[in-house]
Motif scaffolding. Structure first.
Motif, PDB file in Angstrom:
ATOM      1  N   GLU A  80       0.969  -0.984   0.037  1.00 34.23           N
ATOM      2  CA  GLU A  80       0.002   0.139   0.023  1.00 34.23           C
ATOM      3  C   GLU A  80       0.762   1.228   0.267  1.00 34.23           C
ATOM      4  OE1 GLU A  80      -4.075   0.567   2.181  1.00 34.23           O
ATOM      5  OE2 GLU A  80      -2.925  -0.980   3.267  1.00 34.23           O
ATOM      6  N   GLN A  84       1.205   4.117  -3.035  1.00 33.48           N
ATOM      7  CA  GLN A  84       0.862   5.479  -2.445  1.00 33.48           C
ATOM      8  C   GLN A  84       2.038   6.657  -2.944  1.00 33.48           C
ATOM      9  OE1 GLN A  84      -0.269   5.192   1.549  1.00 33.48           O
ATOM     10  NE2 GLN A  84      -2.352   5.223   0.751  1.00 33.48           N
ATOM     11  N   GLN A  91      -5.147   5.388  -4.827  1.00 30.69           N
ATOM     12  CA  GLN A  91      -5.170   5.195  -3.506  1.00 30.69           C
ATOM     13  C   GLN A  91      -5.705   3.717  -3.262  1.00 30.69           C
ATOM     14  OE1 GLN A  91      -4.628   7.292  -1.006  1.00 30.69           O
ATOM     15  NE2 GLN A  91      -3.575   8.473  -2.461  1.00 30.69           N
ATOM     16  N   SER A  93      -6.820   0.318  -1.140  1.00 28.97           N
ATOM     17  CA  SER A  93      -7.693  -0.002  -0.009  1.00 28.97           C
ATOM     18  C   SER A  93      -7.250  -1.586   0.480  1.00 28.97           C
ATOM     19  CB  SER A  93      -9.059   0.266  -0.146  1.00 28.97           C
ATOM     20  OG  SER A  93      -9.628  -0.416  -1.151  1.00 28.97           O
ATOM     21  N   ASN A  94      -7.229  -1.686   1.442  1.00 27.69           N
ATOM     22  CA  ASN A  94      -6.793  -2.943   2.015  1.00 27.69           C
ATOM     23  C   ASN A  94      -7.698  -3.560   2.854  1.00 27.69           C
ATOM     24  OD1 ASN A  94      -5.511  -4.870   3.475  1.00 27.69           O
ATOM     25  ND2 ASN A  94      -3.858  -3.940   4.245  1.00 27.69           N
ATOM     26  N   ASP A  95      -8.163  -4.515   2.538  1.00 30.72           N
ATOM     27  CA  ASP A  95      -9.421  -5.435   3.380  1.00 30.72           C
ATOM     28  C   ASP A  95      -8.775  -6.492   4.206  1.00 30.72           C
ATOM     29  OD1 ASP A  95      -9.101  -7.288   1.628  1.00 30.72           O
ATOM     30  OD2 ASP A  95     -11.107  -7.181   0.789  1.00 30.72           O
ATOM     31  N   ILE A  99      -5.908  -6.162  -1.851  1.00 27.21           N
ATOM     32  CA  ILE A  99      -5.520  -4.681  -2.185  1.00 27.21           C
ATOM     33  C   ILE A  99      -6.086  -4.315  -3.137  1.00 27.21           C
ATOM     34  CG2 ILE A  99      -3.821  -2.764  -2.396  1.00 27.21           C
ATOM     35  CD1 ILE A  99      -2.009  -4.458  -0.820  1.00 27.21           C
ATOM     36  N   ARG A 100      -7.317  -3.363  -3.245  1.00 26.13           N
ATOM     37  CA  ARG A 100      -8.090  -2.776  -4.163  1.00 26.13           C
ATOM     38  C   ARG A 100      -7.765  -1.582  -4.626  1.00 26.13           C
ATOM     39  NH1 ARG A 100     -11.627  -6.275  -1.698  1.00 26.13           N
ATOM     40  NH2 ARG A 100     -12.701  -7.579  -3.053  1.00 26.13           N
TER      41      ARG A 100
END
Length: 184
Positions: A80, A84, A91, A93-95, A99-100
């Motif tokens: 991530e 960035q 940007q 996003s990590n769930d 990572i999306r």
């Protein structure tokens, strides 16, 4: 015959340059998801800078979304941060599992900037092609013994025609990429 070696060596180098053009253009964001956008971003993985494509699978489930599935879930924060810090304006996003990355729409101003970047990269590669031609011409001058002026001129013409065809290929790739960028 030395002339055939010169021309085949020149074509090999020019083919590599065309491959570089394609790779460079693949890293230019167009508003559509493409794994090549992030695959070469380097992540500090146990002290070694490693490309993302070696740390996990990169997939495109939707036209404007990239999904990175790391092999080692402990590296997700580092991936991530690297994305960035890459300067691509993405940007992630990590769930906790994947990572999306949603690829944002490009503004008109940004499209123009990207078109300039593409032209700049294109010109760099055209210069590289011309340098390869110059080197081939110099090689030809070293191997002119036993060749008539007509033969030398014919070989020079072949070198020039080959160069022109490769420059045309770069121009076509550039036009295609610019169209892709400017298409909303």
């Amino acid at each position: 015959m030395a002339s055939e070696e010169i021309i085949s060596g020149m074509k090999t180098k020019m083919d590599k340059t065309i491959d570089l053009v394609k790779k460079d253009f693949g890293t230019v964001r167009t508003g559509r998801a493409n794994p090549s956008l992030v695959e070469d971003i380097r992540v500090d993985y146990y002290g070694t800078l490693t490309p993302i494509n070696q740390l996990g699978n990169i997939s495109v489930p939707e036209p404007r979304m990239l999904v990175i599935s790391p092999y080692d879930k402990g590296i997700m924060k580092d991936i991530e941060k690297a994305i960035q810090a890459s300067g691509l304006g993405l940007q992630p996003s990590n769930d906790g599992v994947v990572i999306r990355i949603i690829i944002p729409e490009l503004t008109g101003e940004r499209r123009k900037e990207l078109a300039k970047i593409v032209k700049s990269k294109s010109e760099e590669k055209k210069v590289a092609i011309r340098n390869i031609r110059r080197d081939a011409m110099e090689d030809l001058k070293k191997h002119t013994e036993g060749l008539s002026q007509d033969e030398i001129k014919t070989i020079q013409d072949r070198i020039q025609k080959t160069t022109d065809s490769y420059i045309d290929k770069i121009s076509a790739l550039t036009a295609e990429k610019e169209k892709e960028i400017t298409t909303i």
